[in-house]
Motif scaffolding. Sequence first.
Motif, PDB file in Angstrom:
ATOM      1  N   THR A 163      21.855 -82.958  39.698  1.00  0.00           N
ATOM      2  CA  THR A 163      22.758 -83.433  38.651  1.00  0.00           C
ATOM      3  C   THR A 163      22.252 -82.904  37.316  1.00  0.00           C
ATOM      4  OG1 THR A 163      21.465 -85.426  38.224  1.00  0.00           O
ATOM      5  CG2 THR A 163      23.185 -85.573  39.920  1.00  0.00           C
ATOM      6  N   ALA A 164      23.007 -83.135  36.266  1.00  0.00           N
ATOM      7  CA  ALA A 164      22.574 -82.709  34.930  1.00  0.00           C
ATOM      8  C   ALA A 164      21.262 -83.401  34.549  1.00  0.00           C
ATOM      9  CB  ALA A 164      23.665 -83.012  33.904  1.00  0.00           C
ATOM     10  N   GLY A 165      21.157 -84.677  34.809  1.00  0.00           N
ATOM     11  CA  GLY A 165      19.920 -85.397  34.509  1.00  0.00           C
ATOM     12  C   GLY A 165      18.743 -84.865  35.296  1.00  0.00           C
ATOM     13  N   ARG A 194      17.542 -81.707  33.685  1.00  0.00           N
ATOM     14  CA  ARG A 194      16.780 -82.023  32.466  1.00  0.00           C
ATOM     15  C   ARG A 194      15.334 -82.388  32.823  1.00  0.00           C
ATOM     16  NH1 ARG A 194      19.752 -85.811  30.803  1.00  0.00           N
ATOM     17  NH2 ARG A 194      21.021 -84.643  29.327  1.00  0.00           N
ATOM     18  N   ARG A 195      15.160 -83.247  33.830  1.00  0.00           N
ATOM     19  CA  ARG A 195      13.809 -83.677  34.233  1.00  0.00           C
ATOM     20  C   ARG A 195      13.004 -82.519  34.808  1.00  0.00           C
ATOM     21  NH1 ARG A 195      17.033 -87.854  35.791  1.00  0.00           N
ATOM     22  NH2 ARG A 195      17.069 -87.218  37.975  1.00  0.00           N
ATOM     23  N   HIS A 242      18.689 -71.016  35.465  1.00  0.00           N
ATOM     24  CA  HIS A 242      19.588 -71.900  36.208  1.00  0.00           C
ATOM     25  C   HIS A 242      20.355 -71.082  37.238  1.00  0.00           C
ATOM     26  CE1 HIS A 242      23.648 -73.820  36.687  1.00  0.00           C
ATOM     27  NE2 HIS A 242      22.846 -74.783  37.071  1.00  0.00           N
ATOM     28  N   THR A 294      26.770 -77.233  30.571  1.00  0.00           N
ATOM     29  CA  THR A 294      25.997 -78.470  30.705  1.00  0.00           C
ATOM     30  C   THR A 294      24.561 -78.165  31.102  1.00  0.00           C
ATOM     31  OG1 THR A 294      27.983 -79.680  31.332  1.00  0.00           O
ATOM     32  CG2 THR A 294      25.886 -80.686  31.903  1.00  0.00           C
ATOM     33  N   GLN A 333      22.568 -76.972  28.121  1.00  0.00           N
ATOM     34  CA  GLN A 333      22.241 -78.050  27.194  1.00  0.00           C
ATOM     35  C   GLN A 333      21.118 -78.930  27.723  1.00  0.00           C
ATOM     36  OE1 GLN A 333      25.504 -80.477  25.837  1.00  0.00           O
ATOM     37  NE2 GLN A 333      24.139 -82.153  25.260  1.00  0.00           N
ATOM     38  N   VAL A 334      21.247 -79.405  28.953  1.00  0.00           N
ATOM     39  CA  VAL A 334      20.256 -80.354  29.455  1.00  0.00           C
ATOM     40  C   VAL A 334      18.908 -79.694  29.720  1.00  0.00           C
ATOM     41  CG1 VAL A 334      22.007 -81.917  30.372  1.00  0.00           C
ATOM     42  CG2 VAL A 334      21.010 -80.190  31.879  1.00  0.00           C
ATOM     43  N   GLU A 352      17.246 -79.340  26.399  1.00  0.00           N
ATOM     44  CA  GLU A 352      16.750 -80.659  25.996  1.00  0.00           C
ATOM     45  C   GLU A 352      15.445 -80.987  26.712  1.00  0.00           C
ATOM     46  OE1 GLU A 352      19.933 -83.320  26.957  1.00  0.00           O
ATOM     47  OE2 GLU A 352      21.173 -82.656  25.276  1.00  0.00           O
ATOM     48  N   GLY A 353      15.380 -80.714  28.006  1.00  0.00           N
ATOM     49  CA  GLY A 353      14.172 -80.997  28.778  1.00  0.00           C
ATOM     50  C   GLY A 353      12.964 -80.242  28.256  1.00  0.00           C
TER      51      GLY A 353
END
Length: 103
Positions: free
Chosen positions: A30-32, A35-36, A57, A67, A70-71, A74-75
Motif C-alpha cells: 500500500t502507499a503507507g 512510505r515505511r 518504485h 502516490t 510522494q510517499v 516522505e519516507g
Amino acid sequence: LEDAFDGGGEVEVLDGGVMLVGVGPQAEVTAGHLRRVAAAGALAARQRRLTQVAVVHRPATGVDAVTAAQVMAEGVTVANFEGASYKTGDPCVFSLHRQGLLI
C-alpha cells in the motif's frame, strides 16, 4: 534474490554499496507500506554512513506512480530527520546529502 525477502523492510547489502530493501508480497503493498519501506532503507543507509540514496518504485505494486513518488519521498525525508541537530553541544549527526527517486 527474491527468496531473500520474506516480508517488508528486510535490508540486503550487495557489493559496491548497493542496498536492497524488500517490500514483501506484491498484493499487500500500500502507499503507507511504501512510505515505511523507503524510511527503512534511508535509515539503513544512514546507519552505514552513506551520503546518497536512490529509491526505485516498481510499477507492479498496484500503487500509482504519483502516490508512490510522494510517499517514498516522505519516507526518505522523515528518515533523514535528526532531532539531535537541535540540541546544544556538538552532536555527531550524519545525514543523507543526496536523495533520488526513480518511478
